[in-house]
Design a protein around this motif. Sequence first.
Motif, PDB file in Angstrom:
ATOM      1  N   VAL A  30       0.962  -1.192   0.027  1.00 34.44           N
ATOM      2  CA  VAL A  30       0.052   0.057  -0.214  1.00 34.44           C
ATOM      3  C   VAL A  30       0.912   1.192  -0.062  1.00 34.44           C
ATOM      4  CG1 VAL A  30      -1.609   1.391   1.357  1.00 34.44           C
ATOM      5  CG2 VAL A  30      -1.945  -1.072   1.112  1.00 34.44           C
ATOM      6  N   SER A  31       0.454   2.140  -1.058  1.00 31.31           N
ATOM      7  CA  SER A  31       1.250   3.508  -0.895  1.00 31.31           C
ATOM      8  C   SER A  31       0.188   4.206  -0.873  1.00 31.31           C
ATOM      9  CB  SER A  31       2.056   3.573  -2.174  1.00 31.31           C
ATOM     10  OG  SER A  31       3.335   2.869  -2.172  1.00 31.31           O
ATOM     11  N   PHE A  32       0.265   5.858  -0.432  1.00 31.32           N
ATOM     12  CA  PHE A  32      -0.614   6.600  -0.288  1.00 31.32           C
ATOM     13  C   PHE A  32       0.205   8.039  -0.263  1.00 31.32           C
ATOM     14  CE2 PHE A  32      -3.536   9.504   1.935  1.00 31.32           C
ATOM     15  CZ  PHE A  32      -4.715   9.333   1.074  1.00 31.32           C
TER      16      PHE A  32
ATOM     17  N   SER B 188      -6.857   5.254   8.975  1.00 31.90           N
ATOM     18  CA  SER B 188      -8.050   5.794   8.089  1.00 31.90           C
ATOM     19  C   SER B 188      -8.076   4.873   6.706  1.00 31.90           C
ATOM     20  CB  SER B 188      -7.728   7.121   7.358  1.00 31.90           C
ATOM     21  OG  SER B 188      -7.507   8.128   8.463  1.00 31.90           O
ATOM     22  N   LEU B 189      -6.985   4.180   6.206  1.00 30.51           N
ATOM     23  CA  LEU B 189      -7.056   3.301   5.191  1.00 30.51           C
ATOM     24  C   LEU B 189      -7.625   1.942   5.729  1.00 30.51           C
ATOM     25  CD1 LEU B 189      -3.437   3.698   3.508  1.00 30.51           C
ATOM     26  CD2 LEU B 189      -5.843   4.001   2.557  1.00 30.51           C
TER      27      LEU B 189
ATOM     28  N   VAL C 202     -10.352   6.472   3.220  1.00 29.86           N
ATOM     29  CA  VAL C 202      -9.422   6.988   2.088  1.00 29.86           C
ATOM     30  C   VAL C 202      -9.148   5.608   1.194  1.00 29.86           C
ATOM     31  CG1 VAL C 202      -8.898   9.053   2.736  1.00 29.86           C
ATOM     32  CG2 VAL C 202      -7.359   7.090   3.143  1.00 29.86           C
ATOM     33  N   ASP C 203      -9.139   5.853  -0.042  1.00 29.87           N
ATOM     34  CA  ASP C 203      -8.117   4.599  -0.703  1.00 29.87           C
ATOM     35  C   ASP C 203      -6.740   4.668  -0.842  1.00 29.87           C
ATOM     36  OD1 ASP C 203     -10.584   2.744  -0.804  1.00 29.87           O
ATOM     37  OD2 ASP C 203     -11.537   3.841  -2.630  1.00 29.87           O
ATOM     38  N   PRO C 204      -6.046   3.628  -1.177  1.00 30.92           N
ATOM     39  CA  PRO C 204      -4.766   3.614  -1.271  1.00 30.92           C
ATOM     40  C   PRO C 204      -4.661   4.153  -2.693  1.00 30.92           C
ATOM     41  CG  PRO C 204      -5.217   1.462  -1.165  1.00 30.92           C
ATOM     42  CD  PRO C 204      -6.655   2.298  -0.649  1.00 30.92           C
ATOM     43  N   GLY C 205      -3.258   4.857  -2.944  1.00 31.56           N
ATOM     44  CA  GLY C 205      -2.933   5.207  -4.376  1.00 31.56           C
ATOM     45  C   GLY C 205      -2.453   3.929  -5.227  1.00 31.56           C
TER      46      GLY C 205
ATOM     47  N   LEU D 198     -11.385  -4.255   0.146  1.00 30.57           N
ATOM     48  CA  LEU D 198     -12.359  -3.297   0.966  1.00 30.57           C
ATOM     49  C   LEU D 198     -13.010  -2.764  -0.175  1.00 30.57           C
ATOM     50  CD1 LEU D 198     -10.787  -3.703   3.364  1.00 30.57           C
ATOM     51  CD2 LEU D 198     -10.708  -1.312   3.731  1.00 30.57           C
ATOM     52  N   PRO D 199     -12.670  -2.226  -1.417  1.00 25.59           N
ATOM     53  CA  PRO D 199     -13.519  -1.790  -2.242  1.00 25.59           C
ATOM     54  C   PRO D 199     -14.915  -2.744  -2.689  1.00 25.59           C
ATOM     55  CG  PRO D 199     -11.604  -1.165  -2.898  1.00 25.59           C
ATOM     56  CD  PRO D 199     -11.352  -2.127  -1.878  1.00 25.59           C
ATOM     57  N   SER D 200     -14.640  -3.803  -2.603  1.00 28.80           N
ATOM     58  CA  SER D 200     -15.564  -5.177  -3.057  1.00 28.80           C
ATOM     59  C   SER D 200     -16.589  -5.184  -2.177  1.00 28.80           C
ATOM     60  CB  SER D 200     -14.951  -6.539  -3.215  1.00 28.80           C
ATOM     61  OG  SER D 200     -14.414  -6.823  -2.012  1.00 28.80           O
TER      62      SER D 200
END
Length: 598
Positions: free
Chosen positions: A355-357, A393-394, A399-402, A413-415
């Motif tokens: 994960v990067s953000f 937060s992630l 928020v969603d990761p970059g 998580l988005p699913s």
Amino acid sequence: MADSTSRDVLGRGLRVLGHAIREEPRIFTVGVVGSSLFGLLTIGGAYLVGAIVGHIVVPSLEDGRVDAGLLALAAAALIGLSVLKVGGIFARRLGAGWMQFRLQATFRRRVTRRYLELPVAWHQRNATGTLLSNANSDVEAAWFPIAPLPFAVGTVVMLVGAFVSLFATDWVLALVGAAIFPALFALNVIYSRRMAPRQARAQALRGEVSAIAHESFDGALVVKTMGREAEETARFATRAAELRDALISVGRLRGIFDPMLDTLPSLGTLAVLLVGAWRLRQGAVTVTELVSVAFLFTVLAFPVRAIGWVLAELPRSVAGWDRVQRVLTATGEMPYGARSRAGQGTPASLRFEGVSFGYDSSDVLHDVSFTVPAGRIVALVGPTGSGKSTIASLSVRLVDPGSGTVFFDEDDLPSLTAESLAGTAALVAQLPFVFDDSVRANVTLDRPGVSDEDVWAALRLAQAEGFVARLPDGLDTHVGERGATLSGGQRQRLTLARALAGRPDLLVLDDATSAVDPRVEAAILGSLRSAEPPASILIVAYRRATIALADEVVYIEQGRVVAHGTHTELLATVSGYADLVTAYEKAEAERELERESV
């Protein structure tokens, strides 16, 4: 920008009105039918008055006697016409008010819904006061011209009818109207274009004043303790003065144009009387026709102003509409999936994979990977600014990761659906937010199925049962705005109880017990470990005792995972971790000494 705004404000304003009509076509139709009825009856009333004067009043004066029957008939006709006009006025005002208030309510709901859909990062870029202004005064401004709109449309119908009747009566008198009414419309267009930049400026300043006021009230404690009252007052006064000057500029322009707009119809009436007297001497018109036309110009003066009211409010409407659309068209919302987590009701594992953000152009996290095993407690430790709160937060998808993926068990998580996500994970932030409501309402948040027994159980786990039981009204005690009647530690425990009442499968604590006594914090973590049903816990920790209670520690520096393992292992193998924990311990000891000495 101001020139562009002033040039196209009429077209843009009419498009806003068109949007309003498409939103509420039926209500608009009610208002327009009522207004058109009023307008046509107004024309009929002018010719009725002319007929009464020409066929009843003048003959009576010439003959020296009054025909009571004709007089009664005239009175009955005027009363009947007035009753019908009252019905038209009622329908017009009902339609206009109903339409305006429905549009305002609809768009306030849309703006508020959009606020909830947009990510935290968007909210962080926009002042709270400005957002309040968008949902309140900007929505109100956008639909302000709706109140006179049905009247204005009905006036257009009335003008068409008036011109037809004027040409049918006498083409010379009709030419007087043909000169006056286009001049009145042209003056209104000039007025609207001059007003546009002034209204846009005033509307923007309303938002800025609201933002400064909200910030000052929100930070009242800081302002007073730092002795910055005079500076904050001056900052607010500067913006308030700019708003005052902008509104004075609006008023000054209105003061110039309003008398001109009021005078033109009166000049038209005077012109009709002068030209009409000449035409009467020529025998081209009768007394009945002259009185009818003169009276028609007199009664048209007020309705024609409705068109001016609409055009005058278009600049303000466009300014408010643009600010509302900035919210409604904002991008960045996070779409949810259609899946529910398979293991709902059992401890969830949390897994970060590469994960990067970053915020805007600043990178915060770099290729972060770690796992919180189901039912375990993992402490997240790192220096200030290392990305711990961003990871928190992630973890709950604020928020969603970059790049990279965050998983609950095997589900990214988005699913997941919003309901599944909210039912699986709960975040307790470092800065607790308490609503101006009762303890019960703050814990339950009106969630279905959360009984008083569940509330007390959650308070017990959060070590808040004791102080709540001592409150004057127990669960029914109102805690004040932002929990003003509670201490910092009590607010933190109350917000923790709120999260626990939902029985999450994953609990994320972002330094959520920093304001409580270390002994109370240890008791909270102990109760969480033995809670039924159990939950996985990711805790952003600073105190050594708290970190030591975790099953595993993830140590991060500058947005990267440097090491993970048990507390004892990291103390022995990672010097940066050992130095940081020692520094935390020393700082905590100094704070404890200060508390004991007070």
